[in-house]
Scaffold this motif. Structure first.
Motif, PDB file in Angstrom:
ATOM      1  N   SER A  65     -10.216  13.411  35.512  1.00  0.00           N
ATOM      2  CA  SER A  65     -11.604  13.884  35.438  1.00  0.00           C
ATOM      3  C   SER A  65     -12.347  13.740  36.759  1.00  0.00           C
ATOM      4  N   LYS A  66     -11.811  12.902  37.665  1.00  0.00           N
ATOM      5  CA  LYS A  66     -12.455  12.739  38.972  1.00  0.00           C
ATOM      6  C   LYS A  66     -12.212  13.933  39.894  1.00  0.00           C
ATOM      7  N   THR A  67     -11.118  14.642  39.645  1.00  0.00           N
ATOM      8  CA  THR A  67     -10.738  15.734  40.556  1.00  0.00           C
ATOM      9  C   THR A  67     -10.768  17.108  39.910  1.00  0.00           C
ATOM     10  N   GLU A  68     -10.713  17.157  38.562  1.00  0.00           N
ATOM     11  CA  GLU A  68     -10.682  18.457  37.898  1.00  0.00           C
ATOM     12  C   GLU A  68     -11.283  18.358  36.509  1.00  0.00           C
ATOM     13  N   THR A  69     -11.603  19.527  35.986  1.00  0.00           N
ATOM     14  CA  THR A  69     -12.140  19.589  34.626  1.00  0.00           C
ATOM     15  C   THR A  69     -10.980  19.634  33.649  1.00  0.00           C
ATOM     16  N   ILE A  70     -10.946  18.686  32.724  1.00  0.00           N
ATOM     17  CA  ILE A  70      -9.855  18.668  31.752  1.00  0.00           C
ATOM     18  C   ILE A  70     -10.337  19.250  30.432  1.00  0.00           C
ATOM     19  N   ALA A  71      -9.410  19.427  29.502  1.00  0.00           N
ATOM     20  CA  ALA A  71      -9.728  20.043  28.214  1.00  0.00           C
ATOM     21  C   ALA A  71     -10.830  19.262  27.512  1.00  0.00           C
ATOM     22  N   ASP A  72     -11.571  19.946  26.645  1.00  0.00           N
ATOM     23  CA  ASP A  72     -12.674  19.323  25.921  1.00  0.00           C
ATOM     24  C   ASP A  72     -12.232  18.086  25.145  1.00  0.00           C
ATOM     25  N   GLN A  73     -11.040  18.168  24.548  1.00  0.00           N
ATOM     26  CA  GLN A  73     -10.588  17.076  23.698  1.00  0.00           C
ATOM     27  C   GLN A  73      -9.102  16.812  23.899  1.00  0.00           C
ATOM     28  N   ASN A  74      -8.723  15.545  23.732  1.00  0.00           N
ATOM     29  CA  ASN A  74      -7.320  15.150  23.666  1.00  0.00           C
ATOM     30  C   ASN A  74      -7.179  14.156  22.528  1.00  0.00           C
ATOM     31  N   VAL A  75      -6.070  14.211  21.840  1.00  0.00           N
ATOM     32  CA  VAL A  75      -5.799  13.250  20.782  1.00  0.00           C
ATOM     33  C   VAL A  75      -4.759  12.261  21.301  1.00  0.00           C
ATOM     34  N   LEU A  76      -5.107  10.973  21.308  1.00  0.00           N
ATOM     35  CA  LEU A  76      -4.247   9.907  21.823  1.00  0.00           C
ATOM     36  C   LEU A  76      -3.948   8.919  20.706  1.00  0.00           C
ATOM     37  N   THR A  77      -2.772   8.315  20.748  1.00  0.00           N
ATOM     38  CA  THR A  77      -2.404   7.345  19.716  1.00  0.00           C
ATOM     39  C   THR A  77      -1.993   6.021  20.349  1.00  0.00           C
ATOM     40  N   GLY A  78      -2.212   4.913  19.618  1.00  0.00           N
ATOM     41  CA  GLY A  78      -1.845   3.592  20.107  1.00  0.00           C
ATOM     42  C   GLY A  78      -2.375   2.521  19.180  1.00  0.00           C
ATOM     43  N   PHE A  79      -2.777   1.368  19.779  1.00  0.00           N
ATOM     44  CA  PHE A  79      -3.251   0.242  18.968  1.00  0.00           C
ATOM     45  C   PHE A  79      -4.574  -0.283  19.510  1.00  0.00           C
ATOM     46  N   LEU A  80      -5.474  -0.638  18.588  1.00  0.00           N
ATOM     47  CA  LEU A  80      -6.678  -1.381  18.928  1.00  0.00           C
ATOM     48  C   LEU A  80      -6.254  -2.854  18.984  1.00  0.00           C
ATOM     49  N   ASP A  81      -6.397  -3.484  20.156  1.00  0.00           N
ATOM     50  CA  ASP A  81      -5.867  -4.832  20.366  1.00  0.00           C
ATOM     51  C   ASP A  81      -6.967  -5.721  20.943  1.00  0.00           C
ATOM     52  N   VAL A  82      -7.699  -6.419  20.044  1.00  0.00           N
ATOM     53  CA  VAL A  82      -8.811  -7.282  20.474  1.00  0.00           C
ATOM     54  C   VAL A  82      -8.433  -8.749  20.252  1.00  0.00           C
ATOM     55  N   PRO A  83      -9.079  -9.665  20.972  1.00  0.00           N
ATOM     56  CA  PRO A  83      -8.733 -11.102  20.864  1.00  0.00           C
ATOM     57  C   PRO A  83      -8.862 -11.627  19.427  1.00  0.00           C
ATOM     58  N   CYS A  90      -4.219   3.032  15.603  1.00  0.00           N
ATOM     59  CA  CYS A  90      -5.373   3.930  15.634  1.00  0.00           C
ATOM     60  C   CYS A  90      -5.009   5.186  16.421  1.00  0.00           C
ATOM     61  N   TYR A  91      -5.830   6.197  16.264  1.00  0.00           N
ATOM     62  CA  TYR A  91      -5.730   7.338  17.174  1.00  0.00           C
ATOM     63  C   TYR A  91      -7.122   7.663  17.666  1.00  0.00           C
ATOM     64  N   ILE A  92      -7.182   8.193  18.871  1.00  0.00           N
ATOM     65  CA  ILE A  92      -8.457   8.393  19.558  1.00  0.00           C
ATOM     66  C   ILE A  92      -8.626   9.860  19.942  1.00  0.00           C
ATOM     67  N   ILE A  93      -9.812  10.385  19.697  1.00  0.00           N
ATOM     68  CA  ILE A  93     -10.176  11.710  20.192  1.00  0.00           C
ATOM     69  C   ILE A  93     -10.958  11.499  21.491  1.00  0.00           C
ATOM     70  N   TYR A  94     -10.385  11.941  22.598  1.00  0.00           N
ATOM     71  CA  TYR A  94     -10.951  11.732  23.933  1.00  0.00           C
ATOM     72  C   TYR A  94     -11.721  12.982  24.336  1.00  0.00           C
ATOM     73  N   GLN A  95     -13.003  12.824  24.723  1.00  0.00           N
ATOM     74  CA  GLN A  95     -13.846  13.960  25.107  1.00  0.00           C
ATOM     75  C   GLN A  95     -14.593  13.654  26.405  1.00  0.00           C
ATOM     76  N   GLN A  96     -14.748  14.699  27.246  1.00  0.00           N
ATOM     77  CA  GLN A  96     -15.506  14.563  28.488  1.00  0.00           C
ATOM     78  C   GLN A  96     -16.942  15.035  28.269  1.00  0.00           C
ATOM     79  N   TYR A  97     -17.896  14.318  28.903  1.00  0.00           N
ATOM     80  CA  TYR A  97     -19.299  14.699  28.781  1.00  0.00           C
ATOM     81  C   TYR A  97     -20.043  14.273  30.035  1.00  0.00           C
ATOM     82  N   ARG A  98     -20.321  15.233  30.931  1.00  0.00           N
ATOM     83  CA  ARG A  98     -21.130  14.986  32.130  1.00  0.00           C
ATOM     84  C   ARG A  98     -20.707  13.723  32.891  1.00  0.00           C
ATOM     85  N   GLY A  99     -19.449  13.683  33.276  1.00  0.00           N
ATOM     86  CA  GLY A  99     -18.970  12.548  34.052  1.00  0.00           C
ATOM     87  C   GLY A  99     -18.698  11.304  33.232  1.00  0.00           C
TER      88      GLY A  99
END
Length: 458
Positions: A65-83, A90-99
Protein backbone atom coordinates in the motif's frame (compact mmCIF):
# COMPACT_ATOMS: atom_id res chain seq x y z
CA UNK A 1 -17.74 2.43 -1.37
CA UNK A 2 -15.54 3.03 1.71
CA UNK A 3 -14.17 6.37 0.58
CA UNK A 4 -17.63 7.95 0.89
CA UNK A 5 -18.05 6.89 4.55
CA UNK A 6 -16.99 8.59 7.76
CA UNK A 7 -14.43 6.25 9.35
CA UNK A 8 -15.81 6.62 12.88
CA UNK A 9 -19.34 5.75 11.78
CA UNK A 10 -17.88 2.86 9.83
CA UNK A 11 -16.17 1.52 12.97
CA UNK A 12 -19.27 1.93 15.09
CA UNK A 13 -21.35 -0.06 12.63
CA UNK A 14 -19.42 -3.31 13.09
CA UNK A 15 -18.32 -5.51 15.97
CA UNK A 16 -14.72 -6.64 15.48
CA UNK A 17 -12.77 -3.96 13.59
CA UNK A 18 -9.27 -2.51 13.92
CA UNK A 19 -7.73 0.52 12.17
CA UNK A 20 -3.96 0.42 11.33
CA UNK A 21 -1.41 2.81 9.93
CA UNK A 22 0.99 1.75 7.18
CA UNK A 23 3.49 0.35 9.74
CA UNK A 24 0.98 -1.92 11.43
CA UNK A 25 0.47 0.28 14.49
CA UNK A 26 -3.05 0.09 15.89
CA UNK A 27 -4.76 3.49 15.69
CA UNK A 28 -8.22 2.52 16.87
CA UNK A 29 -10.46 -0.46 17.56
CA UNK A 30 -14.07 -1.12 18.43
CA UNK A 31 -15.17 -1.87 21.99
CA UNK A 32 -15.93 -5.44 20.96
CA UNK A 33 -12.26 -6.02 20.09
CA UNK A 34 -11.15 -4.54 23.42
CA UNK A 35 -13.34 -7.07 25.23
CA UNK A 36 -11.44 -9.88 23.49
CA UNK A 37 -8.19 -8.74 25.12
CA UNK A 38 -6.97 -9.69 28.59
CA UNK A 39 -7.74 -7.21 31.36
CA UNK A 40 -5.50 -4.10 31.29
CA UNK A 41 -3.92 -5.25 28.01
CA UNK A 42 -4.01 -2.65 25.24
CA UNK A 43 -2.22 -3.76 22.05
CA UNK A 44 -0.29 -1.14 20.12
CA UNK A 45 0.87 -3.22 17.14
CA UNK A 46 -0.64 -6.11 15.18
CA UNK A 47 2.32 -8.34 16.15
CA UNK A 48 0.87 -8.43 19.68
CA UNK A 49 -2.45 -10.01 18.70
CA UNK A 50 -1.94 -12.11 15.52
CA UNK A 51 0.09 -15.26 14.90
CA UNK A 52 3.18 -15.10 12.66
CA UNK A 53 1.45 -16.40 9.52
CA UNK A 54 -1.39 -13.89 9.69
CA UNK A 55 1.00 -11.12 10.69
CA UNK A 56 3.12 -11.70 7.58
CA UNK A 57 0.04 -11.63 5.32
CA UNK A 58 -1.07 -8.28 6.77
CA UNK A 59 2.43 -6.75 6.65
CA UNK A 60 2.79 -7.78 3.01
CA UNK A 61 -0.32 -5.76 2.11
CA UNK A 62 0.73 -2.81 4.27
CA UNK A 63 4.06 -2.72 2.42
CA UNK A 64 2.31 -2.86 -0.98
CA UNK A 65 0.00 0.00 0.00
CA UNK A 66 3.01 2.31 0.36
CA UNK A 67 3.91 2.02 -3.32
CA UNK A 68 0.70 1.04 -5.12
CA UNK A 69 -3.04 0.84 -4.85
CA UNK A 70 -4.13 -2.66 -3.92
CA UNK A 71 -7.53 -4.32 -4.27
CA UNK A 72 -10.38 -3.01 -2.12
CA UNK A 73 -10.52 -6.20 -0.09
CA UNK A 74 -8.47 -9.29 0.71
CA UNK A 75 -9.52 -12.27 2.77
CA UNK A 76 -6.75 -13.56 5.09
CA UNK A 77 -6.77 -16.53 7.46
CA UNK A 78 -4.81 -17.33 10.62
CA UNK A 79 -5.07 -17.13 14.42
CA UNK A 80 -5.91 -14.43 16.94
CA UNK A 81 -3.08 -14.89 19.47
CA UNK A 82 -3.29 -12.64 22.57
CA UNK A 83 -1.49 -13.04 25.94
CA UNK A 84 -2.95 -15.52 28.47
CA UNK A 85 -5.48 -16.91 25.98
CA UNK A 86 -5.50 -19.86 23.62
CA UNK A 87 -4.96 -19.01 19.94
CA UNK A 88 -8.30 -18.81 18.18
CA UNK A 89 -8.87 -19.45 14.45
CA UNK A 90 -10.10 -16.44 12.56
CA UNK A 91 -10.25 -14.91 9.13
CA UNK A 92 -9.80 -11.25 8.34
CA UNK A 93 -11.23 -9.01 5.65
CA UNK A 94 -8.46 -6.50 4.86
CA UNK A 95 -9.52 -3.13 3.36
CA UNK A 96 -7.63 0.04 2.40
CA UNK A 97 -9.01 3.47 3.33
CA UNK A 98 -7.09 6.73 2.71
CA UNK A 99 -3.69 5.48 3.79
CA UNK A 100 -5.16 3.38 6.55
CA UNK A 101 -6.00 -0.32 6.77
CA UNK A 102 -9.23 -1.59 8.29
CA UNK A 103 -9.33 -5.19 9.54
CA UNK A 104 -12.70 -6.89 10.01
CA UNK A 105 -12.19 -9.96 12.19
CA UNK A 106 -14.43 -13.04 12.04
CA UNK A 107 -13.78 -15.27 15.07
CA UNK A 108 -15.24 -17.67 17.60
CA UNK A 109 -18.95 -18.32 17.21
CA UNK A 110 -19.01 -16.53 13.88
CA UNK A 111 -16.34 -18.90 12.56
CA UNK A 112 -18.26 -21.90 13.91
CA UNK A 113 -21.47 -20.75 12.27
CA UNK A 114 -19.61 -20.11 9.04
CA UNK A 115 -18.30 -23.68 9.13
CA UNK A 116 -21.83 -25.01 9.72
CA UNK A 117 -23.11 -22.95 6.84
CA UNK A 118 -20.31 -24.24 4.63
CA UNK A 119 -21.14 -27.85 5.50
CA UNK A 120 -24.88 -27.53 4.89
CA UNK A 121 -24.44 -25.50 1.72
CA UNK A 122 -21.65 -27.43 0.01
CA UNK A 123 -21.53 -31.05 1.10
CA UNK A 124 -24.87 -32.03 -0.45
CA UNK A 125 -24.86 -29.43 -3.21
CA UNK A 126 -25.62 -30.59 -6.76
CA UNK A 127 -25.16 -27.14 -8.27
CA UNK A 128 -22.44 -24.44 -8.29
CA UNK A 129 -22.45 -22.49 -5.01
CA UNK A 130 -20.42 -19.79 -3.31
CA UNK A 131 -20.33 -17.83 -0.06
CA UNK A 132 -20.36 -14.05 -0.38
CA UNK A 133 -19.46 -11.71 2.49
CA UNK A 134 -21.36 -8.58 3.50
CA UNK A 135 -19.23 -6.46 1.16
CA UNK A 136 -20.07 -8.58 -1.87
CA UNK A 137 -16.79 -10.50 -2.16
CA UNK A 138 -16.77 -14.22 -2.87
CA UNK A 139 -14.78 -15.87 -0.08
CA UNK A 140 -15.45 -19.55 -0.77
CA UNK A 141 -16.75 -21.75 -3.60
CA UNK A 142 -17.55 -25.41 -4.15
CA UNK A 143 -15.98 -27.57 -6.86
CA UNK A 144 -18.88 -27.20 -9.30
CA UNK A 145 -18.57 -23.41 -9.14
CA UNK A 146 -14.83 -23.63 -9.82
CA UNK A 147 -15.47 -25.82 -12.88
CA UNK A 148 -17.70 -23.16 -14.49
CA UNK A 149 -15.52 -20.13 -13.63
CA UNK A 150 -11.95 -21.53 -13.34
CA UNK A 151 -10.21 -18.34 -14.52
CA UNK A 152 -12.10 -16.14 -12.09
CA UNK A 153 -11.63 -18.43 -9.07
CA UNK A 154 -7.87 -18.45 -9.64
CA UNK A 155 -7.79 -14.73 -8.82
CA UNK A 156 -7.08 -13.68 -5.26
CA UNK A 157 -10.24 -11.59 -4.99
CA UNK A 158 -13.52 -11.74 -6.86
CA UNK A 159 -16.48 -9.45 -6.31
CA UNK A 160 -20.01 -10.60 -7.05
CA UNK A 161 -20.45 -7.74 -9.49
CA UNK A 162 -17.32 -8.85 -11.40
CA UNK A 163 -18.90 -12.28 -11.71
CA UNK A 164 -22.15 -10.80 -13.00
CA UNK A 165 -20.22 -8.83 -15.62
CA UNK A 166 -19.31 -12.18 -17.20
CA UNK A 167 -22.98 -13.03 -17.74
CA UNK A 168 -25.79 -11.37 -19.65
CA UNK A 169 -29.21 -10.94 -17.99
CA UNK A 170 -32.12 -12.08 -20.16
CA UNK A 171 -34.32 -9.21 -18.93
CA UNK A 172 -33.94 -5.76 -17.36
CA UNK A 173 -31.51 -6.05 -14.44
CA UNK A 174 -30.00 -3.72 -11.84
CA UNK A 175 -27.32 -5.08 -9.52
CA UNK A 176 -28.29 -2.78 -6.61
CA UNK A 177 -31.94 -3.89 -6.76
CA UNK A 178 -30.84 -7.52 -6.89
CA UNK A 179 -28.80 -7.13 -3.68
CA UNK A 180 -31.54 -5.11 -1.95
CA UNK A 181 -34.06 -7.84 -2.67
CA UNK A 182 -31.71 -10.45 -1.16
CA UNK A 183 -31.44 -8.29 1.98
CA UNK A 184 -35.16 -7.59 2.37
CA UNK A 185 -36.76 -10.72 0.95
CA UNK A 186 -36.13 -14.43 1.23
CA UNK A 187 -34.28 -14.93 -2.10
CA UNK A 188 -33.29 -12.79 -5.07
CA UNK A 189 -33.11 -14.56 -8.45
CA UNK A 190 -32.15 -13.46 -11.95
CA UNK A 191 -31.93 -15.46 -15.19
CA UNK A 192 -28.56 -15.08 -16.91
CA UNK A 193 -26.95 -16.21 -20.15
CA UNK A 194 -23.33 -17.32 -20.04
CA UNK A 195 -21.04 -18.20 -22.97
CA UNK A 196 -17.88 -20.25 -22.43
CA UNK A 197 -15.71 -21.90 -25.09
CA UNK A 198 -18.31 -21.10 -27.74
CA UNK A 199 -21.15 -22.80 -25.83
CA UNK A 200 -24.09 -20.76 -24.54
CA UNK A 201 -25.88 -21.77 -21.37
CA UNK A 202 -28.63 -20.31 -19.17
CA UNK A 203 -28.66 -20.10 -15.37
CA UNK A 204 -30.96 -19.01 -12.58
CA UNK A 205 -28.61 -17.11 -10.27
CA UNK A 206 -30.07 -16.78 -6.78
CA UNK A 207 -28.76 -14.97 -3.72
CA UNK A 208 -29.96 -15.58 -0.16
CA UNK A 209 -28.86 -13.96 3.11
CA UNK A 210 -28.05 -16.27 6.02
CA UNK A 211 -29.06 -14.22 9.06
CA UNK A 212 -26.92 -16.17 11.55
CA UNK A 213 -23.63 -15.47 9.82
CA UNK A 214 -24.61 -12.40 7.78
CA UNK A 215 -23.19 -14.20 4.76
CA UNK A 216 -24.87 -14.53 1.37
CA UNK A 217 -25.34 -17.95 -0.25
CA UNK A 218 -25.03 -17.83 -4.04
CA UNK A 219 -26.59 -20.66 -6.07
CA UNK A 220 -26.33 -21.14 -9.83
CA UNK A 221 -28.86 -23.53 -11.36
CA UNK A 222 -28.32 -24.60 -14.97
CA UNK A 223 -31.62 -24.20 -16.85
CA UNK A 224 -30.23 -24.56 -20.37
CA UNK A 225 -32.25 -27.68 -21.22
CA UNK A 226 -35.43 -26.10 -19.88
CA UNK A 227 -34.92 -22.96 -21.97
CA UNK A 228 -34.22 -24.98 -25.10
CA UNK A 229 -37.35 -27.04 -24.48
CA UNK A 230 -39.41 -23.86 -24.22
CA UNK A 231 -37.87 -22.62 -27.47
CA UNK A 232 -38.65 -25.93 -29.16
CA UNK A 233 -42.25 -25.85 -27.94
CA UNK A 234 -42.70 -22.31 -29.21
CA UNK A 235 -41.07 -23.22 -32.50
CA UNK A 236 -43.18 -26.38 -32.69
CA UNK A 237 -46.36 -24.32 -32.40
CA UNK A 238 -45.15 -22.03 -35.18
CA UNK A 239 -44.27 -25.00 -37.39
CA UNK A 240 -47.63 -26.62 -36.71
CA UNK A 241 -49.53 -23.51 -37.81
CA UNK A 242 -47.22 -23.00 -40.79
CA UNK A 243 -47.60 -26.67 -41.75
CA UNK A 244 -51.40 -26.46 -41.74
CA UNK A 245 -51.29 -23.39 -43.99
CA UNK A 246 -48.69 -25.00 -46.27
CA UNK A 247 -50.73 -28.21 -46.59
CA UNK A 248 -53.82 -26.22 -47.52
CA UNK A 249 -51.87 -24.26 -50.14
CA UNK A 250 -50.32 -27.48 -51.48
CA UNK A 251 -53.78 -28.97 -52.06
CA UNK A 252 -54.94 -25.85 -53.90
CA UNK A 253 -51.78 -25.59 -56.03
CA UNK A 254 -51.76 -29.25 -57.04
CA UNK A 255 -54.99 -28.92 -59.06
CA UNK A 256 -53.74 -26.26 -61.52
CA UNK A 257 -50.37 -28.09 -61.62
CA UNK A 258 -52.15 -31.23 -62.89
CA UNK A 259 -53.87 -29.16 -65.58
CA UNK A 260 -50.54 -27.60 -66.55
CA UNK A 261 -48.91 -31.02 -66.87
CA UNK A 262 -51.70 -32.24 -69.15
CA UNK A 263 -51.40 -29.31 -71.55
CA UNK A 264 -47.60 -29.63 -71.60
CA UNK A 265 -47.94 -33.25 -72.70
CA UNK A 266 -50.27 -32.16 -75.53
CA UNK A 267 -47.96 -29.31 -76.46
CA UNK A 268 -44.98 -31.68 -76.60
CA UNK A 269 -46.36 -33.27 -79.78
CA UNK A 270 -47.15 -29.95 -81.45
CA UNK A 271 -43.79 -28.15 -81.22
CA UNK A 272 -40.45 -28.69 -82.93
CA UNK A 273 -36.85 -27.44 -82.69
CA UNK A 274 -35.83 -25.34 -79.71
CA UNK A 275 -39.42 -25.04 -78.55
CA UNK A 276 -39.53 -28.80 -77.95
CA UNK A 277 -36.41 -28.51 -75.77
CA UNK A 278 -38.03 -25.66 -73.80
CA UNK A 279 -41.18 -27.72 -73.20
CA UNK A 280 -39.03 -30.60 -71.94
CA UNK A 281 -37.30 -28.29 -69.43
CA UNK A 282 -40.68 -26.96 -68.25
CA UNK A 283 -41.98 -30.51 -67.80
CA UNK A 284 -38.96 -31.42 -65.64
CA UNK A 285 -39.49 -28.38 -63.46
CA UNK A 286 -43.24 -29.04 -63.13
CA UNK A 287 -42.46 -32.63 -62.12
CA UNK A 288 -40.04 -31.35 -59.48
CA UNK A 289 -42.70 -28.94 -58.17
CA UNK A 290 -45.13 -31.85 -57.93
CA UNK A 291 -42.58 -33.88 -55.97
CA UNK A 292 -42.24 -31.03 -53.46
CA UNK A 293 -46.01 -30.76 -53.11
CA UNK A 294 -46.34 -34.50 -52.54
CA UNK A 295 -43.64 -34.45 -49.84
CA UNK A 296 -45.34 -31.50 -48.12
CA UNK A 297 -48.66 -33.33 -48.14
CA UNK A 298 -47.03 -36.49 -46.80
CA UNK A 299 -45.55 -34.48 -43.91
CA UNK A 300 -48.93 -32.91 -43.10
CA UNK A 301 -50.68 -36.26 -42.59
CA UNK A 302 -51.09 -36.80 -38.83
CA UNK A 303 -52.26 -40.40 -38.96
CA UNK A 304 -49.98 -43.43 -38.90
CA UNK A 305 -51.77 -46.39 -40.48
CA UNK A 306 -50.91 -50.00 -41.31
CA UNK A 307 -49.19 -50.60 -38.00
CA UNK A 308 -47.59 -54.04 -37.73
CA UNK A 309 -44.85 -55.79 -35.75
CA UNK A 310 -41.79 -56.52 -37.86
CA UNK A 311 -38.06 -57.18 -37.65
CA UNK A 312 -36.05 -53.98 -37.85
CA UNK A 313 -32.89 -55.84 -38.90
CA UNK A 314 -34.74 -57.51 -41.81
CA UNK A 315 -36.16 -54.15 -42.94
CA UNK A 316 -32.70 -52.55 -42.88
CA UNK A 317 -31.30 -55.43 -44.94
CA UNK A 318 -34.11 -54.92 -47.50
CA UNK A 319 -33.18 -51.25 -47.79
CA UNK A 320 -29.49 -52.09 -48.20
CA UNK A 321 -30.43 -54.56 -50.96
CA UNK A 322 -31.87 -51.60 -52.90
CA UNK A 323 -28.88 -49.33 -52.25
CA UNK A 324 -25.94 -51.73 -52.66
CA UNK A 325 -25.79 -51.37 -56.48
CA UNK A 326 -25.40 -47.59 -56.15
CA UNK A 327 -22.86 -48.05 -53.32
CA UNK A 328 -20.88 -50.43 -55.55
CA UNK A 329 -21.01 -47.92 -58.40
CA UNK A 330 -19.84 -45.08 -56.11
CA UNK A 331 -17.17 -47.30 -54.48
CA UNK A 332 -18.72 -46.95 -51.02
CA UNK A 333 -18.18 -49.67 -48.45
CA UNK A 334 -21.27 -50.68 -46.43
CA UNK A 335 -20.94 -52.22 -42.96
CA UNK A 336 -24.10 -53.64 -41.40
CA UNK A 337 -23.75 -54.79 -37.79
CA UNK A 338 -26.34 -56.13 -35.34
CA UNK A 339 -25.46 -56.14 -31.65
CA UNK A 340 -28.51 -57.88 -30.21
CA UNK A 341 -29.05 -61.32 -28.66
CA UNK A 342 -32.69 -61.66 -29.77
CA UNK A 343 -34.67 -60.63 -32.87
CA UNK A 344 -35.16 -56.87 -32.87
CA UNK A 345 -38.88 -56.24 -33.28
CA UNK A 346 -40.66 -52.88 -33.37
CA UNK A 347 -44.29 -51.90 -33.93
CA UNK A 348 -44.71 -49.35 -36.71
CA UNK A 349 -45.70 -48.75 -40.32
CA UNK A 350 -42.98 -50.69 -42.21
CA UNK A 351 -43.35 -48.67 -45.42
CA UNK A 352 -42.84 -45.36 -43.64
CA UNK A 353 -39.91 -46.66 -41.56
CA UNK A 354 -38.41 -48.07 -44.75
CA UNK A 355 -38.61 -44.62 -46.32
CA UNK A 356 -36.89 -43.18 -43.23
CA UNK A 357 -33.89 -45.48 -43.73
CA UNK A 358 -33.80 -44.88 -47.49
CA UNK A 359 -33.64 -41.11 -46.89
CA UNK A 360 -30.92 -41.35 -44.25
CA UNK A 361 -28.77 -43.89 -46.09
CA UNK A 362 -29.02 -42.03 -49.41
CA UNK A 363 -28.04 -38.77 -47.69
CA UNK A 364 -25.05 -40.50 -46.11
CA UNK A 365 -23.91 -41.94 -49.45
CA UNK A 366 -24.27 -38.57 -51.18
CA UNK A 367 -22.12 -36.94 -48.47
CA UNK A 368 -19.19 -39.28 -49.18
CA UNK A 369 -16.64 -39.65 -51.94
CA UNK A 370 -15.17 -42.90 -53.29
CA UNK A 371 -13.66 -45.28 -50.72
CA UNK A 372 -15.97 -43.92 -48.00
CA UNK A 373 -17.63 -46.17 -45.41
CA UNK A 374 -21.32 -46.26 -44.50
CA UNK A 375 -22.02 -48.05 -41.21
CA UNK A 376 -25.33 -49.22 -39.76
CA UNK A 377 -25.33 -50.53 -36.20
CA UNK A 378 -28.45 -51.94 -34.53
CA UNK A 379 -27.91 -52.15 -30.78
CA UNK A 380 -30.03 -53.06 -27.75
CA UNK A 381 -29.29 -50.74 -24.83
CA UNK A 382 -32.01 -52.28 -22.64
CA UNK A 383 -35.16 -54.39 -22.90
CA UNK A 384 -37.33 -51.34 -23.59
CA UNK A 385 -35.69 -49.78 -26.64
CA UNK A 386 -33.51 -50.41 -29.66
CA UNK A 387 -30.90 -47.97 -31.00
CA UNK A 388 -29.78 -47.56 -34.60
CA UNK A 389 -26.61 -45.65 -35.50
CA UNK A 390 -26.11 -44.60 -39.13
CA UNK A 391 -22.65 -43.14 -39.62
CA UNK A 392 -20.69 -41.99 -42.66
CA UNK A 393 -17.17 -40.80 -43.35
CA UNK A 394 -18.36 -37.82 -45.38
CA UNK A 395 -17.65 -34.12 -45.29
CA UNK A 396 -19.58 -33.49 -42.06
CA UNK A 397 -21.73 -30.50 -41.17
CA UNK A 398 -21.14 -27.16 -39.46
CA UNK A 399 -22.80 -26.44 -36.10
CA UNK A 400 -25.19 -23.91 -37.68
CA UNK A 401 -26.43 -26.57 -40.08
CA UNK A 402 -26.94 -29.10 -37.28
CA UNK A 403 -29.22 -26.67 -35.46
CA UNK A 404 -31.58 -26.34 -38.46
CA UNK A 405 -31.20 -29.72 -40.14
CA UNK A 406 -34.71 -30.94 -39.28
CA UNK A 407 -36.47 -27.73 -40.34
CA UNK A 408 -38.43 -27.72 -43.64
CA UNK A 409 -36.72 -26.38 -46.79
CA UNK A 410 -33.27 -26.25 -45.16
CA UNK A 411 -30.79 -28.07 -47.41
CA UNK A 412 -27.30 -27.72 -48.87
CA UNK A 413 -27.85 -30.35 -51.59
CA UNK A 414 -28.19 -29.05 -55.16
CA UNK A 415 -31.76 -29.70 -56.27
CA UNK A 416 -32.83 -30.87 -52.78
CA UNK A 417 -36.26 -29.96 -51.43
CA UNK A 418 -35.24 -29.75 -47.77
CA UNK A 419 -38.20 -31.92 -46.79
CA UNK A 420 -36.52 -35.32 -46.46
CA UNK A 421 -35.17 -34.95 -42.92
CA UNK A 422 -38.28 -33.19 -41.56
CA UNK A 423 -40.25 -36.20 -42.89
CA UNK A 424 -37.76 -38.54 -41.17
CA UNK A 425 -38.10 -36.77 -37.81
CA UNK A 426 -41.88 -36.58 -38.04
CA UNK A 427 -42.18 -40.27 -38.88
CA UNK A 428 -39.80 -41.40 -36.12
CA UNK A 429 -41.61 -39.32 -33.49
CA UNK A 430 -45.04 -40.51 -34.63
CA UNK A 431 -43.90 -44.05 -33.88
CA UNK A 432 -42.74 -43.13 -30.37
CA UNK A 433 -39.08 -42.90 -31.31
CA UNK A 434 -36.41 -40.21 -31.19
CA UNK A 435 -33.66 -39.02 -33.52
CA UNK A 436 -30.52 -36.95 -33.01
CA UNK A 437 -27.43 -36.13 -35.03
CA UNK A 438 -23.78 -35.35 -34.36
CA UNK A 439 -21.23 -34.28 -36.95
CA UNK A 440 -17.69 -33.06 -37.35
CA UNK A 441 -16.29 -31.28 -40.38
CA UNK A 442 -14.01 -33.61 -42.34
CA UNK A 443 -14.82 -36.60 -40.13
CA UNK A 444 -18.43 -37.46 -40.96
CA UNK A 445 -21.93 -37.58 -39.48
CA UNK A 446 -23.80 -39.96 -37.16
CA UNK A 447 -27.60 -40.22 -36.95
CA UNK A 448 -28.90 -41.91 -33.80
CA UNK A 449 -32.43 -43.34 -33.90
CA UNK A 450 -34.23 -45.02 -31.03
CA UNK A 451 -37.52 -46.97 -31.15
CA UNK A 452 -39.61 -48.67 -28.46
CA UNK A 453 -38.85 -52.39 -28.62
CA UNK A 454 -41.50 -55.12 -28.80
CA UNK A 455 -40.98 -58.19 -26.64
CA UNK A 456 -40.29 -61.42 -28.54
CA UNK A 457 -43.08 -63.15 -26.61
CA UNK A 458 -45.59 -61.06 -28.50
Amino acid sequence: MLNTLDINRYLESSLFKIVLDEDGDILDMTEAVKLLMPKDFIPHHISEIFDLSLLQQIEKRLLLSKTETIADQNVLTGFLDVPNKNPEPCYIIYQQYRGRAILTIKIGEQNHKLHQLYESAYVTATMPMALVNESGYIISTNDLFSEIFPDQISKELLHLQDLFNLMVPTSAFAFEEYILKALTQETSTVKMSYTSKGMQSYQDVSLKLDCKTQMFILRIEDITERERLFDQLAHSDQLSTTGEIAASIAHEVRNPMTTLQGFLQLLEHEVTGNAKMYVSVIQDEVKRMNDILNEMLAMSKPAVDEITIFSLSVLVEDVLLLLRPKALLDQINIVNEISAKEPVLIQANPNRIKQVFINLLKNAMEAMSAKGTLSILISETDQESVDIFISDTGVGMKEEMLETIFLPFITDKPGGTGLGLPFVKKTVQEHGGSISVTSEIGEGTVFHLSFPRVSVSL
